[in-house]
Design a protein around this motif. Structure first.
Motif, short mmCIF file in Angstrom:
data_model
loop_
_atom_site.label_atom_id
_atom_site.label_comp_id
_atom_site.label_asym_id
_atom_site.label_seq_id
_atom_site.Cartn_x
_atom_site.Cartn_y
_atom_site.Cartn_z
N TYR A 110 9.85 -18.21 -12.18
CA TYR A 110 11.27 -18.56 -12.03
C TYR A 110 11.45 -19.84 -11.20
O TYR A 110 12.33 -20.66 -11.46
CB TYR A 110 12.03 -17.40 -11.37
N LYS A 111 10.56 -19.99 -10.19
CA LYS A 111 10.63 -21.19 -9.36
C LYS A 111 10.31 -22.45 -10.21
O LYS A 111 10.95 -23.50 -10.06
CB LYS A 111 9.64 -21.09 -8.19
N LYS A 112 9.35 -22.32 -11.10
CA LYS A 112 9.01 -23.45 -11.97
C LYS A 112 10.17 -23.77 -12.91
O LYS A 112 10.45 -24.94 -13.20
CB LYS A 112 7.75 -23.14 -12.76
N LEU B 4 19.70 -22.53 -13.16
CA LEU B 4 20.47 -23.01 -12.01
C LEU B 4 19.99 -22.34 -10.73
O LEU B 4 19.30 -21.31 -10.75
CB LEU B 4 21.96 -22.72 -12.22
N GLN B 5 20.38 -22.98 -9.61
CA GLN B 5 19.96 -22.46 -8.31
C GLN B 5 20.49 -21.05 -8.11
O GLN B 5 19.79 -20.16 -7.59
CB GLN B 5 20.46 -23.39 -7.20
N ALA C 264 19.43 -15.21 -7.70
CA ALA C 264 19.66 -13.83 -8.13
C ALA C 264 18.36 -13.17 -8.58
O ALA C 264 18.07 -12.02 -8.22
CB ALA C 264 20.68 -13.81 -9.27
N PHE C 265 17.54 -13.93 -9.37
CA PHE C 265 16.26 -13.39 -9.81
C PHE C 265 15.35 -13.15 -8.61
O PHE C 265 14.63 -12.12 -8.53
CB PHE C 265 15.58 -14.36 -10.78
#
Length: 236
Positions: free
Chosen positions: A211-213, A221-222, A227-228
């Motif tokens: 998710y960070k990638k 979106l940020q 949220a994830f």
């Protein structure tokens, strides 16, 4: 009288007129200029000071005695100035004339017919030589490839253009991280139902990295990432 002018006395030229211009012509001739013919005016009455026409390989020189023969006017026309030459035969002699490219007409009358024919022929020969030289130069120029400005610009562009593979400079989307499309926007309860609670700590950490990638590459979106992240951390 100079020996080189004796050859111009075989068509009824006035020896005295030839002698008068002989001393002058040696100083007037240019380098590599040669006299081809001299015609002398012969009027019905006795002419003490007749006009003369000197034909050289470079020009036509009109010789006009002045001040009882003490001086002489010289008017010359180079062959590239002359448009055409003409001879009009009359009962008493002929009139030789020529026109220039500036629409000027020059004529001398009472030239003995045989002399008029001689200078007319010589003039035609010189004009033909000049014309042949112009055609030859034009042919040589035509054989040289002429590159237009537009062609030069195209050639210059072709020479300076670098063929670059844009694959190395374009942003390449990261490979998929084994995330289903519905996972990106799925609510937390949907993710629970799809097995987040069954994943190991390492698997959860790997999913968080994925998710960070996606966030770093602008694919989510940020707020979505937060949220994830919050959801995944709740199971770690």
């Amino acid at each position: 009288m100079k020996e080189q002018f004796k050859k111009f006395l075989n068509e009824e030229q006035d020896p005295k007129a030839i002698e008068k211009i002989a001393s002058k012509l040696s100083d007037l001739l240019m380098k590599n200029e040669e006299i081809g013919y001299i015609a002398v005016q012969k009027k019905p009455a006795i002419t003490v000071l007749p006009d003369s026409i000197v034909m050289t390989n470079k020009r036509i020189i009109i010789c006009q005695p002045k001040n009882l023969g003490l001086s002489m006017n010289f008017i010359d026309y180079t062959w590239d100035e002359i448009e055409g030459t003409f001879v009009k035969e009359n009962i008493l002699g002929s009139e030789f004339s020529f026109t220039t490219r500036t629409n000027m007409e020059v004529s001398i009358d009472y030239i003995p017919k045989i002399q008029a024919r001689k200078i007319f022929t010589y003039a035609k020969e010189q004009l033909d030589i000049l014309k042949s030289g112009s055609v030859l130069n034009a042919t040589i120029i035509d054989e040289v490839p002429v590159i237009s400005i537009e062609e030069e610009e195209i050639i210059e562009e072709m020479e300076t253009e670098e063929v670059t593979s844009f694959a190395g400079i374009m942003t390449i989307a990261p490979p998929p991280f084994n995330l289903k499309s519905e996972e990106l926007n799925a609510p937390a309860d949907f993710q629970k139902e799809n097995g987040l609670h069954n994943l190991s700590q390492d698997a959860l950490f790997e999913k968080l990295q994925n998710y960070k990638k996606l966030l770093d590459n602008g694919l989510i979106l940020q707020g979505e990432y937060d949220a994830f992240k919050k959801e995944i951390l709740s199971y770690m």
